[in-house]
Design a protein around this motif. Structure first.
Motif, mmCIF file in Angstrom:
data_model
loop_
_atom_site.group_PDB
_atom_site.id
_atom_site.type_symbol
_atom_site.label_atom_id
_atom_site.label_comp_id
_atom_site.label_asym_id
_atom_site.label_seq_id
_atom_site.Cartn_x
_atom_site.Cartn_y
_atom_site.Cartn_z
ATOM 1 N N ASP A 170 0.833 -1.205 0.000
ATOM 2 C CA ASP A 170 0.000 0.000 0.000
ATOM 3 C C ASP A 170 0.868 1.255 0.000
ATOM 4 O OD1 ASP A 170 -2.216 -1.616 0.010
ATOM 5 O OD2 ASP A 170 -2.537 -1.496 2.176
ATOM 6 N N GLU A 171 1.922 1.252 0.824
ATOM 7 C CA GLU A 171 2.802 2.423 0.890
ATOM 8 C C GLU A 171 3.504 2.677 -0.444
ATOM 9 O OE1 GLU A 171 5.455 1.635 4.061
ATOM 10 O OE2 GLU A 171 3.976 1.998 5.658
ATOM 11 N N ALA A 172 3.854 1.598 -1.152
ATOM 12 C CA ALA A 172 4.558 1.752 -2.427
ATOM 13 C C ALA A 172 3.604 1.952 -3.595
ATOM 14 C CB ALA A 172 5.438 0.525 -2.679
ATOM 15 N N GLY A 173 2.297 1.791 -3.361
ATOM 16 C CA GLY A 173 1.340 1.933 -4.449
ATOM 17 C C GLY A 173 1.464 0.845 -5.484
ATOM 18 N N ILE A 174 1.719 -0.385 -5.014
ATOM 19 C CA ILE A 174 1.941 -1.523 -5.905
ATOM 20 C C ILE A 174 0.897 -2.590 -5.611
ATOM 21 C CG2 ILE A 174 3.547 -3.381 -6.512
ATOM 22 C CD1 ILE A 174 5.826 -1.478 -5.866
ATOM 23 N N LYS A 175 0.421 -3.234 -6.659
ATOM 24 C CA LYS A 175 -0.602 -4.268 -6.532
ATOM 25 C C LYS A 175 0.048 -5.643 -6.604
ATOM 26 C CE LYS A 175 -4.872 -5.967 -8.673
ATOM 27 N NZ LYS A 175 -5.820 -5.803 -9.821
ATOM 28 N N LEU A 176 -0.424 -6.561 -5.741
ATOM 29 C CA LEU A 176 0.069 -7.935 -5.751
ATOM 30 C C LEU A 176 -1.033 -8.846 -6.276
ATOM 31 C CD1 LEU A 176 2.233 -10.065 -5.039
ATOM 32 C CD2 LEU A 176 1.212 -10.198 -2.746
ATOM 33 N N ILE A 204 9.091 -5.185 -4.603
ATOM 34 C CA ILE A 204 8.560 -3.878 -4.195
ATOM 35 C C ILE A 204 9.641 -2.807 -4.323
ATOM 36 C CG2 ILE A 204 7.678 -2.533 -2.243
ATOM 37 C CD1 ILE A 204 6.238 -5.045 -1.283
ATOM 38 N N HIS A 205 10.834 -3.122 -3.861
ATOM 39 C CA HIS A 205 11.927 -2.147 -3.904
ATOM 40 C C HIS A 205 12.369 -1.858 -5.333
ATOM 41 C CE1 HIS A 205 13.080 -3.623 0.404
ATOM 42 N NE2 HIS A 205 11.975 -2.894 0.378
ATOM 43 N N ALA A 206 12.152 -2.836 -6.233
ATOM 44 C CA ALA A 206 12.636 -2.677 -7.599
ATOM 45 C C ALA A 206 11.554 -2.232 -8.568
ATOM 46 C CB ALA A 206 13.246 -3.996 -8.088
ATOM 47 N N SER A 207 10.341 -1.992 -8.092
ATOM 48 C CA SER A 207 9.225 -1.682 -8.991
ATOM 49 C C SER A 207 8.755 -0.247 -8.805
ATOM 50 C CB SER A 207 8.052 -2.638 -8.727
ATOM 51 O OG SER A 207 8.442 -3.977 -8.952
ATOM 52 N N PRO A 208 8.347 0.401 -9.877
ATOM 53 C CA PRO A 208 7.830 1.776 -9.766
ATOM 54 C C PRO A 208 6.405 1.782 -9.231
ATOM 55 C CG PRO A 208 7.742 1.046 -12.042
ATOM 56 C CD PRO A 208 8.432 -0.051 -11.282
ATOM 57 N N GLN A 209 5.984 2.921 -8.744
ATOM 58 C CA GLN A 209 4.624 3.068 -8.219
ATOM 59 C C GLN A 209 3.596 2.800 -9.313
ATOM 60 O OE1 GLN A 209 3.893 6.882 -6.480
ATOM 61 N NE2 GLN A 209 1.975 6.279 -5.526
ATOM 62 N N GLY A 210 2.529 2.085 -8.932
ATOM 63 C CA GLY A 210 1.471 1.770 -9.880
ATOM 64 C C GLY A 210 1.683 0.485 -10.648
ATOM 65 N N SER A 211 2.810 -0.177 -10.431
ATOM 66 C CA SER A 211 3.079 -1.426 -11.146
ATOM 67 C C SER A 211 2.456 -2.612 -10.405
ATOM 68 C CB SER A 211 4.585 -1.642 -11.318
ATOM 69 O OG SER A 211 5.216 -1.703 -10.056
ATOM 70 N N THR A 212 2.609 -3.797 -10.977
ATOM 71 C CA THR A 212 2.002 -5.007 -10.426
ATOM 72 C C THR A 212 3.057 -6.084 -10.249
ATOM 73 O OG1 THR A 212 -0.121 -4.535 -11.482
ATOM 74 C CG2 THR A 212 0.261 -6.803 -10.795
ATOM 75 N N ILE A 213 2.973 -6.762 -9.113
ATOM 76 C CA ILE A 213 3.821 -7.923 -8.839
ATOM 77 C C ILE A 213 2.929 -9.162 -8.897
ATOM 78 C CG2 ILE A 213 5.299 -9.073 -7.145
ATOM 79 C CD1 ILE A 213 5.937 -6.286 -6.021
ATOM 80 N N ARG A 214 3.408 -10.208 -9.533
ATOM 81 C CA ARG A 214 2.624 -11.433 -9.667
ATOM 82 C C ARG A 214 3.282 -12.547 -8.873
ATOM 83 N NH1 ARG A 214 1.476 -13.360 -15.362
ATOM 84 N NH2 ARG A 214 -0.333 -14.278 -14.303
ATOM 85 N N MET A 215 2.458 -13.280 -8.111
ATOM 86 C CA MET A 215 2.898 -14.434 -7.340
ATOM 87 C C MET A 215 2.132 -15.653 -7.858
ATOM 88 S SD MET A 215 3.409 -14.693 -3.211
ATOM 89 C CE MET A 215 1.707 -14.235 -2.851
ATOM 90 N N LEU A 216 2.862 -16.619 -8.412
ATOM 91 C CA LEU A 216 2.251 -17.710 -9.155
ATOM 92 C C LEU A 216 2.629 -19.068 -8.568
ATOM 93 C CD1 LEU A 216 3.279 -16.395 -12.698
ATOM 94 C CD2 LEU A 216 1.153 -15.882 -11.466
#
Length: 305
Positions: A170-176, A204-216
């Motif tokens: 939430d703080e980084a503005g990133i969606k999982l 999270i540390h390597a991604s820009p705000q508004g991006s998405t991380i996928r866990m598969l």
């Protein structure tokens, strides 16, 4: 005249004989001094078959035993230091989250339901932290003894990882995003959760705000794959080769910004080794990173991609 001639010759012969007899002792004394200075690889180079040769042979055996014990003690010290580093690294994330929820509990304008939610999270994190601490303490033992594998429910595993990382997301503005086509894998729940938490935090540390991380989680060639991928900064080939080394920080400025010590992926490699699993990393600079762990597929997992 005979005495004056023979006397010096006898003295010279006696000197040479004494020198020859004491030469092994001098060599042994020199080697002993070298080993005492910490150069444990030094050995006595003496091949005679008399008592001095036997003494040199026994001395070299003793030096071999001393060197082996020094190596074992050094390895034990390295393992203990690695254990302490891993434990300190893993304590940081749950303690930060627990601190945030504790501060949330002290707020005046929260309802009973929110209090219960925060208290439940602190309790679950406390239990997870306790279990994880013992598992990390045992990682050095797991290198010599196989890990007891159990059924790990993928849904519970992914939900616990997302709950742990939700504040940072939430703080980084990133969606999982979570996507899985298998219900379970063989492994250790706490260690696999630590594995995924470290990967998600790195993303999270390597991604820009508004991006998405996928866990598969899926099946590939009769193996269960857990994967975390992002579309962040990525790494160079040189960084990709060294990224699993302890204390290696590919982007030092960004790592310092987030307080990293370069231990997250090193711990992931140790967890994979404890599971006798492979880890693969694919990364392209400016496009993102994908990391997989190849686990045993649980016998109830009959689904395929």
């Amino acid at each position: 005249m005979i005495n004056w001639i023979i006397g010096p010759i006898l003295l010279l012969l006696l000197y040479l004989l004494i020198r020859q007899l004491t030469k092994p002792l001098k060599q042994l004394s020199k080697t002993t001094k070298t080993i005492a200075e910490g150069k444990y690889t030094e050995r006595v180079q003496l091949r005679s078959k008399d008592e001095f040769g036997e003494l040199a042979l026994n001395f070299n055996r003793m030096a071999n035993a001393v060197e082996q014990h020094v190596i074992e003690l050094s390895n034990m010290a390295d393992e203990k230091q690695r254990m302490v580093d891993n434990l300190a690294h893993e304590l940081r994330t749950p303690l930060t989250s627990m601190q945030g929820f504790a501060e949330f509990l002290t707020s005046a304008n929260i309802g009973q339901e929110e209090q219960q939610m925060a208290g439940q999270y602190i309790l679950s994190e406390t239990l997870r932290l306790k279990n994880l601490a013992f598992k990390l303490l045992d990682l050095s033992v797991l290198r010599h003894h196989p890990l007891t594998l159990k059924q790990v429910d993928i849904s519970d595993l992914f939900k616990s990882v997302k709950q742990i990382e939700q504040l940072k997301l939430d703080e980084a503005g990133i969606k999982l995003e979570m996507d899985y086509s298998i219900p379970a894998v063989w492994g250790d729940h706490d260690l696999l959760a630590s594995f995924l938490v470290n990967l998600v935090e790195n993303s999270i540390h390597a991604s820009p705000q508004g991006s998405t991380i996928r866990m598969l989680a899926y099946v590939l060639h009769d193996e269960a794959i857990l994967e975390v991928c992002d579309s962040g900064f990525g790494m160079t080939p040189e960084q990709s080769v060294r990224v699993f080394e302890p204390f290696y920080r590919g982007e030092k400025s960004r790592t310092r910004e987030y307080g990293g010590a370069g231990l997250g992926l090193s711990l992931c490699k140790q967890i994979a080794d404890a599971h006798q699993a492979r880890v693969s990393l694919n990364s392209t600079l400016g496009q993102g990173t994908s990391i997989r762990i190849f686990l045993q597929l649980h016998n109830i997992c009959s689904l395929t991609l």
